[in-house]
Scaffold this motif. Structure first.
Motif, PDB file in Angstrom:
ATOM      1  N   LEU A   1      22.704 113.936  91.183  1.00  0.00           N
ATOM      2  CA  LEU A   1      22.960 113.369  89.855  1.00  0.00           C
ATOM      3  C   LEU A   1      24.162 112.454  89.950  1.00  0.00           C
ATOM      4  N   LYS A   2      24.257 111.533  88.971  1.00  0.00           N
ATOM      5  CA  LYS A   2      25.492 110.772  88.787  1.00  0.00           C
ATOM      6  C   LYS A   2      26.123 111.286  87.508  1.00  0.00           C
ATOM      7  N   ILE A   3      27.364 111.787  87.591  1.00  0.00           N
ATOM      8  CA  ILE A   3      28.061 112.280  86.406  1.00  0.00           C
ATOM      9  C   ILE A   3      29.382 111.529  86.298  1.00  0.00           C
ATOM     10  N   GLN A   4      29.610 110.897  85.129  1.00  0.00           N
ATOM     11  CA  GLN A   4      30.826 110.082  84.930  1.00  0.00           C
ATOM     12  C   GLN A   4      31.018 109.125  86.108  1.00  0.00           C
ATOM     13  N   ASN A   5      29.909 108.517  86.501  1.00  0.00           N
ATOM     14  CA  ASN A   5      29.905 107.513  87.578  1.00  0.00           C
ATOM     15  C   ASN A   5      30.344 108.069  88.938  1.00  0.00           C
ATOM     16  N   VAL A   6      30.200 109.384  89.125  1.00  0.00           N
ATOM     17  CA  VAL A   6      30.411 109.992  90.447  1.00  0.00           C
ATOM     18  C   VAL A   6      29.048 110.463  90.951  1.00  0.00           C
ATOM     19  N   GLN A   7      28.674 110.045  92.172  1.00  0.00           N
ATOM     20  CA  GLN A   7      27.371 110.429  92.738  1.00  0.00           C
ATOM     21  C   GLN A   7      27.513 111.741  93.522  1.00  0.00           C
ATOM     22  N   TYR A   8      26.681 112.715  93.208  1.00  0.00           N
ATOM     23  CA  TYR A   8      26.666 113.993  93.936  1.00  0.00           C
ATOM     24  C   TYR A   8      25.511 113.985  94.932  1.00  0.00           C
ATOM     25  N   VAL A   9      25.827 114.284  96.202  1.00  0.00           N
ATOM     26  CA  VAL A   9      24.823 114.202  97.269  1.00  0.00           C
ATOM     27  C   VAL A   9      24.716 115.546  97.998  1.00  0.00           C
ATOM     28  N   ASN A  10      23.494 116.054  98.106  1.00  0.00           N
ATOM     29  CA  ASN A  10      23.221 117.343  98.749  1.00  0.00           C
ATOM     30  C   ASN A  10      22.718 117.109 100.175  1.00  0.00           C
ATOM     31  N   ASP A  11      23.577 117.401 101.142  1.00  0.00           N
ATOM     32  CA  ASP A  11      23.196 117.269 102.552  1.00  0.00           C
ATOM     33  C   ASP A  11      23.369 118.630 103.222  1.00  0.00           C
ATOM     34  N   SER A  12      22.908 119.687 102.527  1.00  0.00           N
ATOM     35  CA  SER A  12      23.121 121.052 103.013  1.00  0.00           C
ATOM     36  C   SER A  12      22.478 121.273 104.378  1.00  0.00           C
ATOM     37  N   LYS A  13      21.473 120.455 104.695  1.00  0.00           N
ATOM     38  CA  LYS A  13      20.771 120.627 105.972  1.00  0.00           C
ATOM     39  C   LYS A  13      21.648 120.208 107.161  1.00  0.00           C
ATOM     40  N   ALA A  14      22.790 119.601 106.880  1.00  0.00           N
ATOM     41  CA  ALA A  14      23.704 119.216 107.962  1.00  0.00           C
ATOM     42  C   ALA A  14      24.403 120.475 108.469  1.00  0.00           C
ATOM     43  N   THR A  15      23.796 121.153 109.434  1.00  0.00           N
ATOM     44  CA  THR A  15      24.363 122.413 109.920  1.00  0.00           C
ATOM     45  C   THR A  15      25.141 122.221 111.214  1.00  0.00           C
TER      46      THR A  15
ATOM     47  N   VAL B   1      27.922 119.230 113.543  1.00  0.00           N
ATOM     48  CA  VAL B   1      28.866 118.114 113.410  1.00  0.00           C
ATOM     49  C   VAL B   1      28.147 116.766 113.448  1.00  0.00           C
ATOM     50  N   ASN B   2      27.164 116.668 114.322  1.00  0.00           N
ATOM     51  CA  ASN B   2      26.459 115.397 114.475  1.00  0.00           C
ATOM     52  C   ASN B   2      25.770 114.995 113.171  1.00  0.00           C
ATOM     53  N   ALA B   3      25.192 115.955 112.469  1.00  0.00           N
ATOM     54  CA  ALA B   3      24.514 115.669 111.198  1.00  0.00           C
ATOM     55  C   ALA B   3      25.531 115.231 110.144  1.00  0.00           C
ATOM     56  N   ALA B   4      26.689 115.885 110.134  1.00  0.00           N
ATOM     57  CA  ALA B   4      27.732 115.494 109.180  1.00  0.00           C
ATOM     58  C   ALA B   4      28.242 114.087 109.512  1.00  0.00           C
ATOM     59  N   PHE B   5      28.247 113.749 110.786  1.00  0.00           N
ATOM     60  CA  PHE B   5      28.652 112.397 111.218  1.00  0.00           C
ATOM     61  C   PHE B   5      27.747 111.358 110.547  1.00  0.00           C
ATOM     62  N   TYR B   6      26.425 111.583 110.614  1.00  0.00           N
ATOM     63  CA  TYR B   6      25.483 110.634 109.994  1.00  0.00           C
ATOM     64  C   TYR B   6      25.749 110.509 108.504  1.00  0.00           C
ATOM     65  N   ALA B   7      26.009 111.650 107.866  1.00  0.00           N
ATOM     66  CA  ALA B   7      26.211 111.653 106.416  1.00  0.00           C
ATOM     67  C   ALA B   7      27.455 110.840 106.056  1.00  0.00           C
ATOM     68  N   LEU B   8      28.575 111.136 106.735  1.00  0.00           N
ATOM     69  CA  LEU B   8      29.822 110.414 106.445  1.00  0.00           C
ATOM     70  C   LEU B   8      29.670 108.929 106.762  1.00  0.00           C
ATOM     71  N   ASP B   9      28.948 108.651 107.845  1.00  0.00           N
ATOM     72  CA  ASP B   9      28.746 107.264 108.267  1.00  0.00           C
ATOM     73  C   ASP B   9      27.999 106.465 107.199  1.00  0.00           C
ATOM     74  N   SER B  10      27.141 107.146 106.424  1.00  0.00           N
ATOM     75  CA  SER B  10      26.356 106.404 105.432  1.00  0.00           C
ATOM     76  C   SER B  10      27.042 106.330 104.067  1.00  0.00           C
ATOM     77  N   MET B  11      28.251 106.865 103.955  1.00  0.00           N
ATOM     78  CA  MET B  11      28.996 106.791 102.682  1.00  0.00           C
ATOM     79  C   MET B  11      29.644 105.413 102.516  1.00  0.00           C
TER      80      MET B  11
ATOM     81  N   LEU C   1      28.161 117.227  99.782  1.00  0.00           N
ATOM     82  CA  LEU C   1      28.037 118.527 100.466  1.00  0.00           C
ATOM     83  C   LEU C   1      27.381 118.246 101.808  1.00  0.00           C
ATOM     84  N   SER C   2      28.156 118.321 102.890  1.00  0.00           N
ATOM     85  CA  SER C   2      27.603 118.129 104.237  1.00  0.00           C
ATOM     86  C   SER C   2      28.377 119.064 105.163  1.00  0.00           C
ATOM     87  N   PRO C   3      27.934 120.336 105.249  1.00  0.00           N
ATOM     88  CA  PRO C   3      28.816 121.408 105.723  1.00  0.00           C
ATOM     89  C   PRO C   3      29.155 121.409 107.210  1.00  0.00           C
ATOM     90  N   ALA C   4      28.322 120.774 108.058  1.00  0.00           N
ATOM     91  CA  ALA C   4      28.546 120.758 109.510  1.00  0.00           C
ATOM     92  C   ALA C   4      28.517 122.159 110.127  1.00  0.00           C
TER      93      ALA C   4
END
Length: 445
Positions: free
Chosen positions: A315-329, A331-341, A418-421
């Motif tokens: 959702l976007k709330i007060q112009n803040v985008q919330y992103v669920n990347d819980s599947k990032a279990t 470090v490498n997966a969290a790297f992709y997530a941060l890289d795409s921010m 949320l990208s827990p690594a």
């Protein structure tokens, strides 16, 4: 005399294997050291299959002719050791089921990106009119689908644990998306053993088969230099170009297979981020090899919905985008997530650490992350790694707290990620449970 098939683990793959085994005339017994879900008990009952839970009765297991163990059970577990000492063959669901189908399989493995690549490949083939099934780590058990005998092609997401339990299985088309250290606790903390497990996907392939792989990946490149596979190699890359393979230019993805050329603008891809360009190249290469029409491939790449819990916009709330990347279990997966921010990011991270090295995230954290919320029981390693790098760092013990804190720490134009690594088992049942709790907490804000 019926052959006795014993199944360790009464989850999706176990129950599916039991049904197929029963259909093929085995004397089947299912044993689970934990609890078996009620719906699975009903199914086993309907098929007249005996089972036990919360124990492994040796007398009922060590008399097996063949054992299928669920991927979650390590080879080091006492029961598996006893079986191997007795010379009883222990295999995976994939190995058991493949002998009962003539279907062609596409096998997909890798440390990250395998679910997205599997779902995308399935989507491309389905839209292309192929009678295709989806199995492995996702969806309905492969053995169960083979028992119902429905599909001409299966797209299988294969973990290294499933590949550990194969003997003769070979996919007609194999994909290795990438390799980075993960699950090392199951491989004696030996990265080489983990890499070798991934490459089992190609060990039985012949000259008629194909291995699609990331040519930018160091571990994959090194393995291919040192080892041989009979399969035809089909690389994909963000930096190199190939006469036979897939590559990205500034604007497009290009796939050249058997003198056939496929070109698609990157900005038409439904999924964002560099890693998804790679996933799209891998999946489209399969579609090209299986002769799906180019117009269908283009259309399917532009309307693909993505995978739940994988960079999923909530959702976007007060112009803040919330992103669920819980599947990032990892470090490498969290790297992709941060890289795409592309905006300042409040990063929710933490959980059960699988021997993580956070150093490779440092440049991205410096560049993109304004605040960190640690969501785990033991956050020491994360605090030590990033405590001096971000302006704010705070610990939370529940998802509701974490999301409320994130709302307080974010301002217009930010992203809460949320990208827990890490694995989820300290505070949640699974990464899916963690992702659903995140989405619920965001909806409650």
């Amino acid at each position: 005399m019926e052959q006795r098939l014993v199944i360790l683990g009464g989850g999706e793959s176990g129950v599916g294997t039991a049904i197929l085994g029963k259909k093929k005339g085995y004397d089947v017994f299912v044993s689970d050291f934990g609890k078996i879900k009620n719906n699975y008990k009903e199914v086993l009952g309907l098929h007249g299959i005996k089972w036990e839970e919360e124990k492994h009765t040796e007398d009922l297991i060590l008399n097996a002719d063949l054992v299928m163990k669920s991927p979650g059970i390590p080879d080091k577990s006492p029961m598996v050791k006893k079986l191997l000492e007795k010379g009883i063959q222990v295999i995976s669901e994939i190995e058991f089921a493949i002998q009962y189908t003539k279907a062609l399989t596409v096998g997909i493995t890798g440390s990250n990106g395998k679910t997205t690549t599997t779902m995308l490949t399935y989507h491309l083939l389905k839209q292309g009119g192929v009678n295709v099934g989806l199995a492995g780590n996702i969806g309905k058990s492969f053995a169960w689908q083979v028992a119902d005998d429905k599909h001409d092609v299966y797209v299988l997401e294969l973990s290294s644990f499933q590949l550990d339990g194969i003997i003769d299985y070979k996919p007609h088309i194999a994909i290795i998306t990438n390799i980075s250290p993960d699950h090392l606790d199951r491989y004696d903390y030996d990265y080489g053993k983990y890499i070798a497990a991934k490459f089992r996907i190609t060990e039985n392939q012949t000259e008629e088969d194909f291995l699609i792989y990331d040519a930018d990946d160091e571990a994959i490149g090194n393995w291919l230099k040192m080892n041989k596979t009979k399969a035809q190699l089909v690389p994909f890359s963000m930096t190199k170009t190939f006469e036979n393979g897939a590559f990205a230019t500034e604007e497009n993805i290009n796939i050249n297979i058997n003198n056939e050329e496929f070109v698609m603008p990157q900005d038409k891809l439904a999924l964002e981020g560099k890693h998804n360009v790679k996933n799209a190249m891998a999946a489209s290469t399969v579609a090209q090899l299986l002769r799906i029409r180019k117009s269908t491939i283009r259309e399917s790449l532009s309307d693909f919905q993505g995978v739940e819990h994988r960079l999923e916009k909530v959702l976007k709330i007060q112009n803040v985008q919330y992103v669920n990347d819980s599947k990032a279990t990892n470090v490498n997966a969290a790297f992709y997530a941060l890289d795409s921010m592309n905006t300042p990011t409040v990063w929710i991270v933490g959980g059960v650490d699988k021997g993580n090295d956070y150093a490779e995230l440092m440049p991205l954290v410096r560049e993109k992350v304004k605040a960190i919320i640690c969501l785990g029981i033991d956050n020491k390693k994360i605090i030590d790694a990033f405590g001096d790098v971000v302006d704010e760092m705070i610990e939370a013990q529940s998802m509701t707290d974490a999301v409320k804190l994130a709302q307080r720490m974010s301002e217009k134009g930010d992203t809460v990620l949320l990208s827990p690594a890490c694995a989820s088992f300290d505070l949640f049942e699974s990464y899916e449970d963690r992702g659903r709790q995140f989405k619920q907490a965001v909806q409650n804000l």
